[in-house]
Design a protein around this motif. Structure first.
Motif, mmCIF file in Angstrom:
data_model
loop_
_atom_site.group_PDB
_atom_site.id
_atom_site.type_symbol
_atom_site.label_atom_id
_atom_site.label_comp_id
_atom_site.label_asym_id
_atom_site.label_seq_id
_atom_site.Cartn_x
_atom_site.Cartn_y
_atom_site.Cartn_z
ATOM 1 N N GLY A 120 0.732 -1.146 0.066
ATOM 2 C CA GLY A 120 0.106 -0.022 0.040
ATOM 3 C C GLY A 120 0.950 1.150 -0.020
ATOM 4 O O GLY A 120 0.546 2.152 -0.662
ATOM 5 N N ASN A 121 1.789 1.147 0.481
ATOM 6 C CA ASN A 121 2.815 2.387 0.866
ATOM 7 C C ASN A 121 3.381 2.752 -0.566
ATOM 8 O O ASN A 121 3.538 3.795 -0.976
ATOM 9 C CB ASN A 121 4.118 2.130 1.844
ATOM 10 C CG ASN A 121 4.399 3.446 2.457
ATOM 11 O OD1 ASN A 121 5.823 3.551 2.340
ATOM 12 N ND2 ASN A 121 3.746 4.264 2.868
ATOM 13 N N VAL A 122 3.771 1.589 -1.437
ATOM 14 C CA VAL A 122 4.551 1.827 -2.715
ATOM 15 C C VAL A 122 3.358 2.077 -3.586
ATOM 16 O O VAL A 122 3.352 3.124 -4.273
ATOM 17 C CB VAL A 122 5.094 0.436 -2.976
ATOM 18 C CG1 VAL A 122 5.233 0.508 -4.541
ATOM 19 C CG2 VAL A 122 6.378 0.037 -2.363
ATOM 20 N N ALA A 123 2.335 1.474 -3.663
ATOM 21 C CA ALA A 123 1.087 1.796 -4.662
ATOM 22 C C ALA A 123 0.464 3.059 -4.582
ATOM 23 O O ALA A 123 0.237 3.819 -5.405
ATOM 24 C CB ALA A 123 -0.033 0.633 -4.521
ATOM 25 N N ASN A 124 0.470 3.633 -3.436
ATOM 26 C CA ASN A 124 -0.028 4.982 -3.131
ATOM 27 C C ASN A 124 0.853 6.024 -3.803
ATOM 28 O O ASN A 124 0.372 7.065 -4.139
ATOM 29 C CB ASN A 124 -0.257 5.121 -1.348
ATOM 30 C CG ASN A 124 -1.194 6.488 -1.055
ATOM 31 O OD1 ASN A 124 -2.218 6.359 -1.681
ATOM 32 N ND2 ASN A 124 -0.759 6.991 -0.210
ATOM 33 N N ALA A 125 2.005 6.079 -3.860
ATOM 34 C CA ALA A 125 2.789 6.590 -4.665
ATOM 35 C C ALA A 125 2.970 8.180 -4.292
ATOM 36 O O ALA A 125 3.142 9.061 -4.860
ATOM 37 C CB ALA A 125 2.379 6.569 -6.092
ATOM 38 N N SER A 126 2.960 8.400 -2.817
ATOM 39 C CA SER A 126 3.067 9.531 -2.430
ATOM 40 C C SER A 126 4.409 9.895 -2.346
ATOM 41 O O SER A 126 5.403 9.165 -1.867
ATOM 42 C CB SER A 126 2.490 9.547 -0.790
ATOM 43 O OG SER A 126 2.812 10.836 -0.108
ATOM 44 N N PRO A 127 4.695 11.189 -2.829
ATOM 45 C CA PRO A 127 6.225 11.758 -2.471
ATOM 46 C C PRO A 127 6.790 11.671 -1.169
ATOM 47 O O PRO A 127 7.990 11.698 -1.007
ATOM 48 C CB PRO A 127 6.061 13.141 -3.033
ATOM 49 C CG PRO A 127 4.775 13.613 -3.542
ATOM 50 C CD PRO A 127 3.789 12.026 -3.226
ATOM 51 N N ALA A 128 5.903 11.520 -0.211
ATOM 52 C CA ALA A 128 6.184 11.633 1.370
ATOM 53 C C ALA A 128 6.293 10.325 1.846
ATOM 54 O O ALA A 128 6.430 9.925 3.184
ATOM 55 C CB ALA A 128 5.384 12.558 1.929
#
Ligand SMILES: Cc1cc2nc3c(=O)[nH]c(=O)nc-3n(C[C@H](O)[C@H](O)[C@H](O)COP(=O)(O)OP(=O)(O)OC[C@H]3O[C@@H](n4cnc5c(N)ncnc54)[C@H](O)[C@@H]3O)c2cc1C
Length: 295
Positions: A120-128
């Motif tokens: 989820g952390n990867v897929a969300n693709a947030s710059p932060a």
């Protein structure tokens, strides 16, 4: 006084509880499925325009092929459903890529860590996203899975080529993040810095990870990566090349800070000004390089 206008939360029209990978990729095959793993991002974001890929909610939490941490052929495969708590507790991962456990320890709260997945952390693709600078430093790759001709087809993309913009990546809407793969690289120096108003339960204003072989006041084969200073998580490859294997004297550190400053492009928003983000990035890099130099 006029009340602010909120968009109604989208109602998912269909729910699929996938119990194996074939069922999960089949439910996403037409590009109309929205996967949910821990739900810690999706439930917060689902009211934002564009956050939901399609009106079929696909629960992937019960897919065994996406679980667990396994080592083979000099690499560690971290299943997409592995949580931050599991990363923190895995001894092999601590030896192979200690930077991941160090960052997971600064991730949110215990409750969120128990639910939040690496996929989820990867897929969300947030710059932060907190785990991205450490994963970039660990030379990670992303394994993507989709249905093709009735069978499961996979491809691997290096993390440095994965992100294309805020919330965007090369992942197609019919693909799942199946795993994150990191090479086994024991004994490397690992440093992680993160700034938010609170130590962990906060979106980073700036985060930085640094790894390399530290000896004699030098950092060889270094990796330096930042979060929240560009549209995607980034590696500072020019800064890495500048310091690679050289004595970290005051002059080289000053040049490294200047080079890094040219590689980042932070924005100003309600969390921090551009000036403050640059200041934090310089402070973190200087602190870490001095730490390596002084042992
Ligand atoms: C209180 C709070 C604190 C937080 N603190 C932090 C923090 O300190 N650091 C940080 O980085 N983040 C933080 N977050 C954000 C969030 O916890 C993480 O990004 C987390 O890793 C998301 O994982 P998840 O399993 O909950 O994803 P979900 O919410 O289930 O999904 C997130 C997105 O990815 C998609 N998705 C999920 N899994 C897959 C998959 N395998 N393949 C394809 N697409 C998928 C979903 O469709 C959705 O768009 C916080 C969130 C909250 C609510």
């Amino acid at each position: 006084m006029a009340l602010p206008q909120f968009q109604a939360a989208p109602q998912f029209e269909e729910y699929v509880n996938a119990t194996d990978l074939s069922a999960a990729v089949a439910a996403l095959a037409d590009g109309q499925g929205t996967p949910v793993a821990g739900g810690t991002d999706l439930w917060v974001q689902k009211e934002l325009p564009g956050a939901v890929a399609g009106d079929r909610l696909v629960n992937i939490k019960n897919v065994p092929e996406l679980k667990g941490i396994a080592a083979a052929d000099g690499r560690i495969r971290i299943g997409a459903l592995v949580t931050m708590t599991e990363i923190l507790g895995d001894g092999r991962l601590k030896d192979a890529a200690p930077i991941l456990a160090i960052a997971a320890d600064r991730f949110a709260s215990v409750q969120i860590r128990n639910a939040a997945t690496i996929g989820g952390n990867v897929a969300n693709a947030s710059p932060a996203a907190d785990m991205m600078p450490p994963l970039l430093c660990a030379d990670a790759a992303v394994e993507l899975a989709r249905e093709e001709g009735g069978a499961i087809s996979t491809r691997e993309v290096t993390l440095s080529e994965f992100f294309t913009g805020p919330g965007r990546s090369v992942r197609e809407s019919n693909e799942l993040v199946a795993a994150v793969i990191v090479p086994i690289q024991p004994g490397r120096y690992a440093g992680f810095c993160k700034s938010g108003p609170r130590p962990a339960l906060e979106i980073a204003r700036v985060s930085m990870a640094i790894t390399g072989e530290a000896a004699g006041g030098k950092l060889t084969n270094p990796r330096i990566a930042f979060g929240a200073v560009a549209p995607t998580p980034i590696r500072c490859t020019q800064t890495e090349a500048l310091i690679d294997g050289k004595p970290l004297d005051d002059e080289l550190i000053a040049r490294a800070l200047e080079t890094m400053d040219g590689e980042i492009s932070p924005i100003a928003d309600h969390r921090a000004s551009e000036w403050y983000r640059r200041h934090l990035a310089r402070t973190y890099l200087e602190q870490e390089l001095r730490h390596v130099r002084d042992g």
